[in-house]
Scaffold this motif. Sequence first.
Motif, short mmCIF file in Angstrom:
data_model
loop_
_atom_site.label_atom_id
_atom_site.label_comp_id
_atom_site.label_asym_id
_atom_site.label_seq_id
_atom_site.Cartn_x
_atom_site.Cartn_y
_atom_site.Cartn_z
N SER A 248 0.83 -1.08 0.33
CA SER A 248 0.29 0.10 0.11
C SER A 248 0.85 1.27 -0.10
CB SER A 248 -0.97 -0.20 1.46
OG SER A 248 -0.31 -0.04 2.46
N SER A 249 2.11 0.86 0.16
CA SER A 249 2.95 2.25 0.30
C SER A 249 3.39 2.76 -1.35
CB SER A 249 4.37 2.03 1.07
OG SER A 249 5.17 1.04 0.37
N VAL A 250 3.68 3.97 -1.32
CA VAL A 250 3.91 4.52 -2.64
C VAL A 250 5.34 4.79 -2.63
CG1 VAL A 250 3.81 6.60 -4.23
CG2 VAL A 250 1.85 5.87 -2.68
N PRO A 251 5.99 4.16 -3.65
CA PRO A 251 7.50 4.26 -3.90
C PRO A 251 7.93 5.80 -3.67
CG PRO A 251 6.81 2.56 -5.08
CD PRO A 251 5.62 3.06 -4.81
N ARG A 252 9.07 6.04 -3.23
CA ARG A 252 9.61 7.35 -3.28
C ARG A 252 10.98 7.53 -3.84
NH1 ARG A 252 8.53 9.50 2.64
NH2 ARG A 252 9.32 7.48 2.97
N GLU A 253 11.27 8.65 -4.49
CA GLU A 253 12.74 8.67 -4.78
C GLU A 253 13.48 8.90 -3.76
OE1 GLU A 253 13.14 11.46 -7.88
OE2 GLU A 253 12.06 10.24 -9.40
N ARG A 254 14.78 8.44 -3.79
CA ARG A 254 15.86 8.76 -2.84
C ARG A 254 16.02 10.34 -2.50
NH1 ARG A 254 19.65 4.79 -1.17
NH2 ARG A 254 19.09 2.68 -2.00
N THR A 255 15.91 10.53 -1.20
CA THR A 255 16.37 12.10 -0.86
C THR A 255 17.64 12.08 0.24
OG1 THR A 255 14.87 11.80 1.08
CG2 THR A 255 13.60 12.75 -1.07
N GLY A 256 18.26 13.17 -0.07
CA GLY A 256 19.33 13.13 0.59
C GLY A 256 20.70 12.17 0.08
N PRO A 257 21.96 12.32 0.54
CA PRO A 257 23.13 11.58 0.01
C PRO A 257 22.96 10.08 0.13
CG PRO A 257 23.58 12.69 2.14
CD PRO A 257 22.20 13.12 1.91
N GLY A 258 23.56 9.54 -0.87
CA GLY A 258 23.82 8.13 -0.63
C GLY A 258 25.33 7.75 -0.06
N GLU A 259 26.22 7.07 -0.34
CA GLU A 259 27.24 6.87 0.12
C GLU A 259 28.33 6.24 -1.06
OE1 GLU A 259 28.67 4.03 3.74
OE2 GLU A 259 27.64 3.35 2.37
N VAL A 260 29.67 6.77 -0.48
CA VAL A 260 30.81 6.27 -1.50
C VAL A 260 31.39 5.45 -0.56
CG1 VAL A 260 32.75 6.98 -2.64
CG2 VAL A 260 30.69 8.42 -3.05
N VAL A 261 31.71 4.29 -1.17
CA VAL A 261 32.48 3.34 -0.36
C VAL A 261 33.72 2.96 -1.45
CG1 VAL A 261 32.92 1.05 0.65
CG2 VAL A 261 30.61 2.24 0.85
#
Length: 509
Positions: A248-261
């Motif tokens: 029932s949830s609506v997928p949302r685009e990522r907000t904020g930074p991801g990560e560099v490894v």
Amino acid sequence: MTGRLYGVGVGPGDPELVTVKAARLIGAADVIAYHSARHGRSNARRCAEPYLRGDQIEEPLVYPITVETTDHPGGYRGALDDFYASAAARLAEHLDAGRDVVVLAEGDPFFYGSYMHLHERLAHRYPAEVVAGVTSMSAAAAALGRPLVERDEVLTVLPGTLPADELTRRLAGTDSAAVLKLGRTFGAVREAAERAGVLPDLHYVERASTDAQRSAPLAEVDPDSVPYFSLALLPSRIAAASMAAQSSSVPRERTGPGEVVVVGLGPAGRPWLTPEVQDALASASDLVGYGPYLDRVPPNPRQRRHPSDNRVEAERAAFALDLARRGARVAVVSSGDPGVFAMASAVLEVACEPDWKDVPVRVLPGLTAAQAVASRVGAPLGHDYCVLSLSDRLKPWEVIAARLSAAAGADLVIAIYNPASRDRTWQVAAARDLLLEHRSADTPVVVGRDVGGPGERVTVVRLADLDPASVDMRTLLLVGSSRTRIAERGDGDQVVFTPRHYPENPQSP
């Protein structure tokens, strides 16, 4: 010698759910036994048929009755006891003659299976082994796509033949349940589920995993259409709630930074990867790096790959940081260890600029080339050593020469990275001559090329005999100190090592 008795589970109906071990034993047995009703058809044999040789002895064990009405003096139980005693005697004749007997069992032999009655009568007399099979309730859960239990939930397995009040009590007091042996008991099971308040959540599955598989909410099933090979399933309540919330949830685009490894791949191949690096590579959405290094990571179609030239480290770092700022999980790959003449410092240098200072960056170590080459010959890095790069692309040769002389004068073992390339061919000879000003001509030098790869070549030469033509960009040099030794062991193998102790009053630095 007697034969061996096997109770072999063949799963719920799909022949492809027969285990590898079960298939092997079925194909090797002298005698194949299986239960059937009077019509002679056997679901267990049908599951096993692809694995039969065609020349085996078959022993159909035909039930004398299939319902609880009989004129046997001992009643239903007495009729079955006589049947199992007779069947056991038949199989014992084969076992006494030294023939191995496989008794096929639908599902699992010890899960409401008929085989157990033969096991009770024969296992104390003959070698016996039970091979587990996939149960009908496992197949039903798979057919529904619903987990049976999650976290601390309790699963209750019930026969539909229990009294209605007992079924009601147990269904009301458990988290999830499987009710087997429906058929004629279906009406009572449905009524008990309704009284227990679980009917809306109860599922019906018929002939799970076969071509005739059918599933539906139990409340919608016609009682007259229910065969014996069916069951009722009350799946995990926790999983049901979680799946409902997810759907029932609506997928949302990522907000904020991801990560560099920034990860180190080691010298070559998966065996050199640490588990931590393997996890980071598997979790990444984007892979960034020098093309040949990226090629060492197996492709995964869900990941985006961004190869680049080896001379654009700052641009590569900025590109990775920008991806992460937009929400990507980025793995920047380096050969060896990313902190040794590799991408870690390049990424961190750019990451400290104002545009990128809020992007998370981690560095995961890898096995560096110096340790890899050293391990091939022994322990030349067993005492103090330094690491130098002969590349003058990012620092002038005068600095390299001064550091080489200082390290040689300090009597350090020296690991030399990037000794030569297609455009740099003279530095190896120049470095050798500088070192000879401080080191004996007999100083051992380990020349390691492509360690861990298909072109691996490791040799040990005298410093005076170091041939620049044998050195390229894939080569690493380990130049010994005055204490480094070459020794031959009893098996004829030559080892190179630098002792950990040092003389108290050395005559040389």
